[in-house]
Design an enzyme around this catalytic site. Sequence first.
Site: not given
Length: 667
Positions: A12, A40, A123, A125, A222
């Site tokens: 992306c 990842h 995670h 993020e 991921s």
Amino acid sequence: MRVTVAKTAGFCYGVKRAVELAETTAQTGVPCVMLGPVIHNSSVIRHLASMGMTVVERPEDVPPGAVVILRSHGEGRAVYDVLKAKDIQIVDATCPNVSRIHTLAKTAQEEGRRVIIIGAAGHPEVQAIAGWCQEPLIFQDGQALADYFSAHRDEAEKPLTMLCQTTSTQKVWNFCVENAKKLCTNIKIFDTICNATCARQSEAQRLSVQNDAVVVIGGRDSANTKRLFELCGALCSHTVWIENSDELDMAQFEKGACVAITAGASTPAWIIKEVYDKMNEENMVIEESFEEMLEKSIKTLHTGEKVTGMVTAITPTEIYVDLGTKHAGYIPVAELTDDPTVKVEDIVKVGDEIETCVVRVNDAEGVVTLSKKRLDSVKSWDDVEAACEDHTTVEGVVTEENKGGVVVSVKGVRVFVPASQTGIPRDQPMTELLKQKVKLRITEVNRARRRVVGSIRAVTAAERAEKAAEVWNNIEEGKRYRGVVKSLTSYGAFVDIGGVDGMVHVSELSWSRIKHPSEVVNPGDEVEVYVISFDPEKRKISLGMKDKSQDPWANFVDSYKPEDTAKVRVVKLMTFGAFAEVVPGVDGLIHISQLADHRVDKPADVVSEGDEVEVKITDIDYDKKKVSLSIRALLEEAQRTEDGEDGAVVASSDGEATEVVSDFQAE
């Protein structure tokens, strides 16, 4: 075997940008490390390690003098503080979509709102988002959110802001939003799922239904690859998850099966290509497309170059575009359009293909600034020149006013319209045109001096002439029109009935007697009129406004008969008497001899215009529609009545005075 590769498979925008930043930094020769894996995907991390880049887990472990790459998942505020305190150079590869969430979390904290994060607590993020606020609430799904707030009703009433991990599924997010709205009384909700993630998941689900098997490629760590695998597995029983072509077992696929390939956002194109080659080496179409894709990925862009890409994300300040090259493209909102009235969402949407031109290339950061406005400007100048040559009408928005006229933006091109060509009368301000959409003709174009002149009046004059021709072609007596009062005179009103002005005489404005048209209408009023007569040669039209269905004479005859008494209003004085309005549209004459019970020299000695008086209707001429009125008759009747009640002296036949007593007194 038929193999289909998802169009959205692979890097992306955020991941591509992060990898390219890491590669560019490694190529400088300066010692550099990643603070955690930049993405990842183990294959990519090994590739970066081969370029001399290592991974450290804590900011305290960054060697002195080294450059640190912050991963695409982002980091909390504390990490930045430690690195800045150590005076370490930072290359921030945080995905712009994740950075936006950090800003939202920080703003919520400053506003005194507690942050809710929907995502996996472990995670990177989510941990980074949590690092920009204090004591955030983290929920895996909507049920966990509902359970918490059902048990903590006091928390549900506090100010809250809800955000989401960019790789979450829309289904999970929608369920969380539904429960949050039911349980929380003061909550701000921001849908922060990455648009590229939504597009990838939607295409993967569609391919899962259309094919016999699905291969999902991506790293085991991921999160977005894991969700792809879950979504595809729910729709296609034969779904496999691999990291690279070495893990692909071709024996599990039947000959002639239809297989789809999709990949997580951190999967590079060369891994997808290796998997495809292993599945179907004879299919050259997709292989060639991958070759083209790899060639594009190393292409160098130049300022002024025209490029085409796909919109991957939209923020309040920027539009991100995937150009299929090593550069990450973005369009500042200010470079999207010159039209101040257009909204971003009306121009572009995620997934749209967009043509732009390159404004600036930053090879060091792997970012290219794009402009749609500048490319459109070139096309717009061509369109404006063509409109001038062809005498066609264009549309634009009035953006400013100056003493000489107004400026109209036509597709981003500034067009000056002199005051005399605006169509606004001299005594009226031109400010009423500001921000209005107008039609105009281009009368002059000088591209070298960037000067364009136009006329609004030319369009309105042409439209009016066209409407006028239509009116004259179809006009007939008695035809009704809806018009606008343009101006007033002492003798009537001029009404625009669609490109043509007709005159309504003052006598045709109302059944009532009026002195001036302003008693009935004003300029700008919308009125309904009908044609009394017209002269095509002299271009004159006589109009009426009085409602013919309401005949005042019929109303009068229904209401009054001779010998009735009426209250009337004096409307006009003459030498021989006074005219008075009995009902609107019907006047009667009070002859000078009938104004009083004594001799009157002139009517003004007894009555004035506007006076309301009692009269007796002495005569009605039904054929000529004339009415005779008398004040004297009522006065004499009143006198006789008074004399009859109190007693009066009258002359007898022999001339002697005789007293007359009323019947009441006699009894």
